[in-house]
Design an enzyme around this catalytic site. Sequence first.
Site, PDB file in Angstrom:
ATOM      1  N   ARG A 211      -0.972 -83.832  -3.152  1.00 17.90           N
ATOM      2  CA  ARG A 211      -1.756 -82.713  -2.614  1.00 17.90           C
ATOM      3  C   ARG A 211      -1.222 -81.407  -3.187  1.00 17.90           C
ATOM      4  O   ARG A 211      -0.039 -81.095  -3.038  1.00 17.90           O
ATOM      5  CB  ARG A 211      -1.697 -82.707  -1.093  1.00 17.90           C
ATOM      6  CG  ARG A 211      -2.393 -83.913  -0.476  1.00 17.90           C
ATOM      7  CD  ARG A 211      -2.315 -83.878   1.046  1.00 17.90           C
ATOM      8  NE  ARG A 211      -2.978 -85.065   1.611  1.00 17.90           N
ATOM      9  CZ  ARG A 211      -4.229 -85.083   2.053  1.00 17.90           C
ATOM     10  NH1 ARG A 211      -4.960 -83.996   2.009  1.00 17.90           N
ATOM     11  NH2 ARG A 211      -4.753 -86.193   2.558  1.00 17.90           N
ATOM     12  N   GLU A 213      -1.133 -78.481  -2.272  1.00 13.71           N
ATOM     13  CA  GLU A 213      -1.056 -77.461  -1.237  1.00 13.71           C
ATOM     14  C   GLU A 213       0.063 -76.479  -1.568  1.00 13.71           C
ATOM     15  O   GLU A 213       1.082 -76.861  -2.137  1.00 13.71           O
ATOM     16  CB  GLU A 213      -0.783 -78.109   0.128  1.00 13.71           C
ATOM     17  CG  GLU A 213      -1.869 -79.069   0.570  1.00 13.71           C
ATOM     18  CD  GLU A 213      -1.492 -79.828   1.838  1.00 13.71           C
ATOM     19  OE1 GLU A 213      -2.407 -80.181   2.597  1.00 13.71           O
ATOM     20  OE2 GLU A 213      -0.291 -80.070   2.041  1.00 13.71           O
ATOM     21  N   ARG A 219       8.564 -79.259   6.232  1.00 14.92           N
ATOM     22  CA  ARG A 219       7.871 -80.509   6.566  1.00 14.92           C
ATOM     23  C   ARG A 219       6.689 -80.812   5.648  1.00 14.92           C
ATOM     24  O   ARG A 219       5.866 -81.654   5.973  1.00 14.92           O
ATOM     25  CB  ARG A 219       7.411 -80.472   8.024  1.00 14.92           C
ATOM     26  CG  ARG A 219       6.484 -79.333   8.392  1.00 14.92           C
ATOM     27  CD  ARG A 219       6.120 -79.413   9.856  1.00 14.92           C
ATOM     28  NE  ARG A 219       5.125 -78.428  10.256  1.00 14.92           N
ATOM     29  CZ  ARG A 219       4.560 -78.390  11.449  1.00 14.92           C
ATOM     30  NH1 ARG A 219       4.878 -79.299  12.354  1.00 14.92           N
ATOM     31  NH2 ARG A 219       3.686 -77.479  11.743  1.00 14.92           N
ATOM     32  N   HIS A 220       6.583 -80.120   4.515  1.00 14.85           N
ATOM     33  CA  HIS A 220       5.497 -80.367   3.568  1.00 14.85           C
ATOM     34  C   HIS A 220       6.040 -80.781   2.199  1.00 14.85           C
ATOM     35  O   HIS A 220       7.067 -80.267   1.745  1.00 14.85           O
ATOM     36  CB  HIS A 220       4.629 -79.116   3.399  1.00 14.85           C
ATOM     37  CG  HIS A 220       3.722 -78.850   4.551  1.00 14.85           C
ATOM     38  ND1 HIS A 220       4.067 -78.028   5.585  1.00 14.85           N
ATOM     39  CD2 HIS A 220       2.474 -79.320   4.842  1.00 14.85           C
ATOM     40  CE1 HIS A 220       3.075 -77.980   6.469  1.00 14.85           C
ATOM     41  NE2 HIS A 220       2.105 -78.758   6.037  1.00 14.85           N
ATOM     42  N   GLU A 357       2.761 -83.339  13.543  1.00 15.07           N
ATOM     43  CA  GLU A 357       1.751 -84.387  13.381  1.00 15.07           C
ATOM     44  C   GLU A 357       2.279 -85.488  12.475  1.00 15.07           C
ATOM     45  O   GLU A 357       2.867 -85.219  11.428  1.00 15.07           O
ATOM     46  CB  GLU A 357       0.485 -83.783  12.773  1.00 15.07           C
ATOM     47  CG  GLU A 357      -0.608 -84.790  12.442  1.00 15.07           C
ATOM     48  CD  GLU A 357      -1.707 -84.190  11.578  1.00 15.07           C
ATOM     49  OE1 GLU A 357      -2.270 -84.917  10.749  1.00 15.07           O
ATOM     50  OE2 GLU A 357      -1.993 -82.978  11.746  1.00 15.07           O
ATOM     51  N   SER A 360      -3.221 -89.006  11.094  1.00 13.76           N
ATOM     52  CA  SER A 360      -4.592 -88.560  11.281  1.00 13.76           C
ATOM     53  C   SER A 360      -5.490 -89.761  11.038  1.00 13.76           C
ATOM     54  O   SER A 360      -5.306 -90.498  10.061  1.00 13.76           O
ATOM     55  CB  SER A 360      -4.941 -87.427  10.318  1.00 13.76           C
ATOM     56  OG  SER A 360      -6.248 -86.947  10.571  1.00 13.76           O
ATOM     57  N   ARG A 408       7.448 -88.066   7.103  1.00  7.03           N
ATOM     58  CA  ARG A 408       7.469 -87.448   8.438  1.00  7.03           C
ATOM     59  C   ARG A 408       7.952 -88.444   9.487  1.00  7.03           C
ATOM     60  O   ARG A 408       8.654 -88.072  10.431  1.00  7.03           O
ATOM     61  CB  ARG A 408       6.087 -86.908   8.798  1.00  7.03           C
ATOM     62  CG  ARG A 408       5.717 -85.651   8.031  1.00  7.03           C
ATOM     63  CD  ARG A 408       4.500 -84.980   8.613  1.00  7.03           C
ATOM     64  NE  ARG A 408       4.246 -83.689   7.974  1.00  7.03           N
ATOM     65  CZ  ARG A 408       3.458 -82.747   8.471  1.00  7.03           C
ATOM     66  NH1 ARG A 408       2.821 -82.964   9.616  1.00  7.03           N
ATOM     67  NH2 ARG A 408       3.294 -81.606   7.844  1.00  7.03           N
TER      68      ARG A 408
END
Length: 434
Positions: A211, A213, A219-220, A357, A360, A408
């Site tokens: 990703r 991002e 945490r990413h 989180e 999902s 995570r």
Amino acid sequence: MQDRTYTENAEPGDEVTVAGWVHEIRDLGGIAFLILRDTTGKIQIKFEKDEMDDELVETGLDVARESVIRVSGSVEEEPRAPTGVEVTPEELEVVSEADPELPLDPSGKVDADLSTRLDNRTLDLRKDEVQAVFEIRAEILRAVREQFREFHCTEINTPKIVATGTEGGTELFPITYFGEEAFMNQSPQLFKQLIAGSNVERVFEIGPIFRAEEHNTPRHLNEATSIDFEGAFCDAHDAMDVAEGIVKAAYEAVTENCSEELETLGLEDEFEVPDGDFPRLTYEEAIERINATGELDEQLVWGDDLPTEAEKALGDDVGGHYFITEWPSEIKPFYIKDTDDDETLSTGFDLMHPRMELVSGGQREHRHEHLIEGFEQQGLDPDQFEYYTKMFKYGMPPHAGFGLGGERLIMTILGLDNIREAVLFPRDRQRLSP
């Protein structure tokens, strides 16, 4: 090395050849000790200078820390030694000399920041506590695979080079594929749905996702491990049951099989397997509970995504893992099915740890016409996903699934401060090497 003995297997009276890294040297004058370390532990090598060959002593005591050596000799009992035994060497060979100036101290006596550790991961992994993290990671992934098989799932592998992104948008890494534009896959989502629509029915995958991002937080990651499930004839509740079972299986495996690693990390007394069923809150209930905490500067309203501070407030309030269900349809991807009773509500769910989180998921839209409408409502061109949508014309069963962030999961199980500590060679905005 067929004649090599691991240090943990060296017993008094044995003649052994041990090999590993020079962990420490202590010269006390007439006697000196070298601590050799291998993957199973440490063992003391004793040098009595007046009774041993001068060249052997010199070689053993002049070698730099972290050099690789091979030692042959007899094992004797010594209660004062770190492991209760020591080796009196007869031969010592320096297999690979280390530079005396090390970029970090594998003994852990001198701390190094995370960036230095990641730049020198090979040295960093020589620390017991760092190795313990990755031994536990391996055990978690083993347990996850085993639990999926208990749920009658077949392991699959899907493409990581794709023509279109899973969810559209700009969070894609473009590459050139024989003169054509392609992308690194954001998720196995579309492919696992296609397989669940075959006669295989229940599938899982553990693999990398990419990703683009621009998040730069503890945490990413831009390359992460996704633990995915998809099941035909499943609804969102079934998928939540599977997700909860997978998370609990990971905790149980660590408790049962990683006691030494937990002790190394200082977690042996505080580590607990989640007890009882995970609460399932609707999105509306979650918003109400968050607002009631008074922890946010502004009250959340219907349609808001949950910012980090909201997740923390709710996590503290719940005190354990929990699900958020029935999210607004407008903030969930096109492939998430709406509820039968209210098209403004989706069957989407998130599984939360109090810190963040983890999962999902949701029931997928299996009706072709509704799926096409979902593409159009989110500004996506269905024609670009024709390989995916056409299969929904040929008898696609109701199905549901989820994606669970592997790092995570490890981060929250072990209470790590930074997700990069759960990855051997992390990829983020600043890190492309090593």
